[in-house]
Enzyme design. Structure first.
Site, short mmCIF file in Angstrom:
data_model
loop_
_atom_site.label_atom_id
_atom_site.label_comp_id
_atom_site.label_asym_id
_atom_site.label_seq_id
_atom_site.Cartn_x
_atom_site.Cartn_y
_atom_site.Cartn_z
N HIS A 1 0.81 -1.21 0.00
CA HIS A 1 0.00 0.00 0.00
C HIS A 1 0.85 1.27 0.00
CE1 HIS A 1 -3.71 1.95 -0.06
NE2 HIS A 1 -4.26 1.53 1.05
N ASP B 1 -2.25 2.24 -4.61
CA ASP B 1 -3.47 2.68 -3.94
C ASP B 1 -4.58 1.65 -4.14
OD1 ASP B 1 -2.26 5.05 -3.16
OD2 ASP B 1 -2.84 6.08 -5.02
#
Length: 418
Positions: free
Chosen positions: A389, A393
Site C-alpha cells: 500500500h 493505492d
C-alpha cells in the site's frame, strides 16, 4: 588413489550451501556423473555428481553442515584402494565385537537394597515388593506385626492386614476424563532441522511483513468462457504445441495486459525511488519436493499463451527433478500463486520482496450467481491481490483485478489486446 569431491559453483552471489543428505554410503560403488550428495541453497536443492567412477570413500561433511563453494566434502576411491573404505568399517566392527569376550566378566548388579520408610519416630526397612503393597493398600506399616527375620514385614503380613482392615470410606468421585485430557502413551515428537530453503522462505516472508504495508483485495471471476475455450481446443492445442492447455496461460496473459494498464502493480520501491518497468517478468509459484520455488517467466509480454504454457510446464518438470538453475529464480516483477490446485478456496498471499504485488488464484466452485435477473449456476473462482500500500493505492488494486476479471470472462480480449 582418491579423487576429491568439492562444492561446485552454485551461481552468482551464492557462496555457501548446506549438506542435505548423502545419496551414497561409504563403501558403495558409484558411477561417473552419478549423484552422490544433495546440497540445499537459499533457493533450491541440487545434486552433486561423482567426478569419477569408483567407491564412495570418506564423507568429510555431514548432513546439516554449511559448506562454502570449493570446499572439500568427500573422497572417491579409485583403483586398488577402492575396497579400503568398505573393509575398514568391517574390521572396526569385528574388533569391537571381540573386545567384550577378552575382558574380565562383568559382575552382575547387586539386588536393590530394601527401601527405608519413615513411620512416626521409627524408620522401617521394607523390601520393594512390600513397600509397593503398603502404598497400594494405604496401610501404616508400623501398625502391622512382621513375621519375617528381625520382625520385618513380609508380603503375607501386608496382605493379611489389608484383608482385615475395615472398609474405607468411599473416595470422592474422580473428575470425568476424556481421551483429549489424558495424554496418550503413544504420542511422539520429532525434532527436524529446517532445510536451508525453508529457512530462507521463512526469512523472506517475515521480511515482507516487516517492511511492506501489505493489504489484500478480492474479486471473483466467472470461468465459464475460459473453460469452454479450453474444452474446445485442448486436444488441438496439445497436438500442435506438445503441451497441455491449462488455465495459467490465460491468467499470465491477462495479468500482463492488466500490468500494462496499471504500471504501479509492476513497479517496486528502492530507497526513496520507485522503479517502473516496461516489461513483465512473471514469477510463478511451482511445487517442489522441498517446498515452493518461484521460477520466472522472462518477458512474458512477448509470449503467446502456448509459449507461456510451455515455459510453465518445463519449470514444473525440472522443479520436481531438482534441476532448476539459480538464475531462473532471480528477479521477477510480479508473482502468480495458484493455491487452487491444492483445493484452496481463498487466501491472502504474501508479497515476494522486492516485488509490490502478488496474485492468488483459487479453486473453481459452482456457485449461484445472478445473470440478467436470473439465478444461474456458474463455475466461479476467487481472486486475491495482495499489494504494498506504500506504492499501490486501493483504486489501482481494484482496477487491476477488474481488468483481469474482464479478460478472463471474455477471452477474446486477450486476442485483440483490449
Amino acid at each position: 588413489m582418491a579423487t576429491e569431491v568439492t562444492v561446485p559453483v552454485l551461481g552468482e552471489s551464492i557462496s555457501e550451501a548446506t549438506i542435505g543428505e548423502w545419496l551414497k554410503k561409504p563403501g558403495e560403488a558409484v558411477k561417473a556423473d552419478e549423484p552422490i550428495v544433495s546440497l540445499e541453497t537459499d533457493k533450491v536443492a541440487i545434486e552433486v555428481p561423482s567426478p569419477v567412477a569408483g567407491v564412495m570413500g570418506e564423507q568429510i561433511a555431514k548432513p546439516g553442515d554449511t559448506v562454502n563453494v570449493g570446499a572439500l566434502i568427500a573422497l572417491i576411491e579409485t583403483g586398488g584402494a577402492a575396497a579400503a573404505p568398505a573393509a575398514a568399517p568391517a574390521a572396526k566392527a569385528e574388533a569391537a565385537a571381540t573386545v567384550p569376550a577378552q575382558s574380565a566378566p562383568v559382575a552382575a548388579p547387586a539386588p536393590a537394597a530394601p527401601a527405608p520408610v519413615a513411620s512416626g519416630d521409627q524408620v522401617m526397612t521394607l523390601s520393594p515388593s512390600v513397600r509397593r503393597l503398603v502404598l497400594e493398600y494405604g496401610l501404616d506399616p508400623s501398625s502391622i506385626k512382621g513375621s519375617g527375620r528381625d520382625g520385618r514385614l513380609t508380603k503375607e503380613d501386608v496382605l493379611a492386614a489389608a484383608k482385615n482392615q475395615p472398609a474405607a470410606a468411599p473416595a470422592p468421585a474422580a473428575l470425568p476424563t476424556t481421551e483429549d485430557s489424558v495424554p496418550s502413551a503413544e504420542r511422539k515428537e520429532e525434532r527436524v532441522r529446517m532445510t536451508r530453503l525453508r529457512q530462507t522462505i521463512a526469512k523472506r516472508l517475515k521480511e515482507a511483513q516487516d517492511t511492506a504495508a501489505i493489504l489484500t483485495t478480492f474479486n471473483d471471476v466467472d470461468m465459464t468462457e475460459v473453460m469452454a475455450a479450453r474444452a474446445k481446443y485442448k486436444d488441438l492445442f496439445e497436438k500442435k504445441h506438445g503441451v497441455r492447455l491449462g488455465f495459467m496461460g490465460f491468467f499470465v496473459k491477462a495479468a500482463v495486459m492488466a500490468l500494462k494498464d496499471i504500471p504501479s502493480v509492476n513497479a517496486s520501491i528502492e530507497g526513496d525511488e520507485i522503479i517502473y518497468r516496461d516489461y513483465a517478468d512473471i514469477s510463478v509459484a511451482v511445487s517442489a519436493p522441498n517446498g515452493l520455488v518461484v521460477p520466472v517467466i522472462r518477458d512474458a509480454q512477448k509470449l503467446s499463451v502456448a509459449g507461456i504454457e510451455k515455459t510453465i510446464g518445463d519449470f514444473g518438470k525440472r522443479a520436481k527433478d531438482g534441476t532448476l538453475k539459480m538464475e531462473e529464480m532471480k528477479g521477477g516483477t510480479f508473482t502468480i500463486s495458484n493455491g487452487g490446485v491444492f483445493g484452496s478456496l481463498m487466501s491472502t498471499p504474501i508479497i515476494n520482496p522486492p516485488q509490490s504485488a502478488v496474485l492468488g488464484l483459487h479453486r473453481i466452485d459452482e456457485r449461484p450467481v445472478v445473470r440478467d435477473g436470473q439465478i444461474v449456476i456458474r463455475p466461479m473462482m476467487y481472486l486475491a491481490l495482495s499489494y504494498d500500500h506504500r506504492l499501490i493505492d486501493g483504486r489501482e488494486a481494484v482496477t487491476f483485478l477488474v481488468a483481469l476479471k474482464n479478460a478472463i470472462e471474455d477471452p477474446t480480449r486477450l486476442l485483440i489486446d483490449l
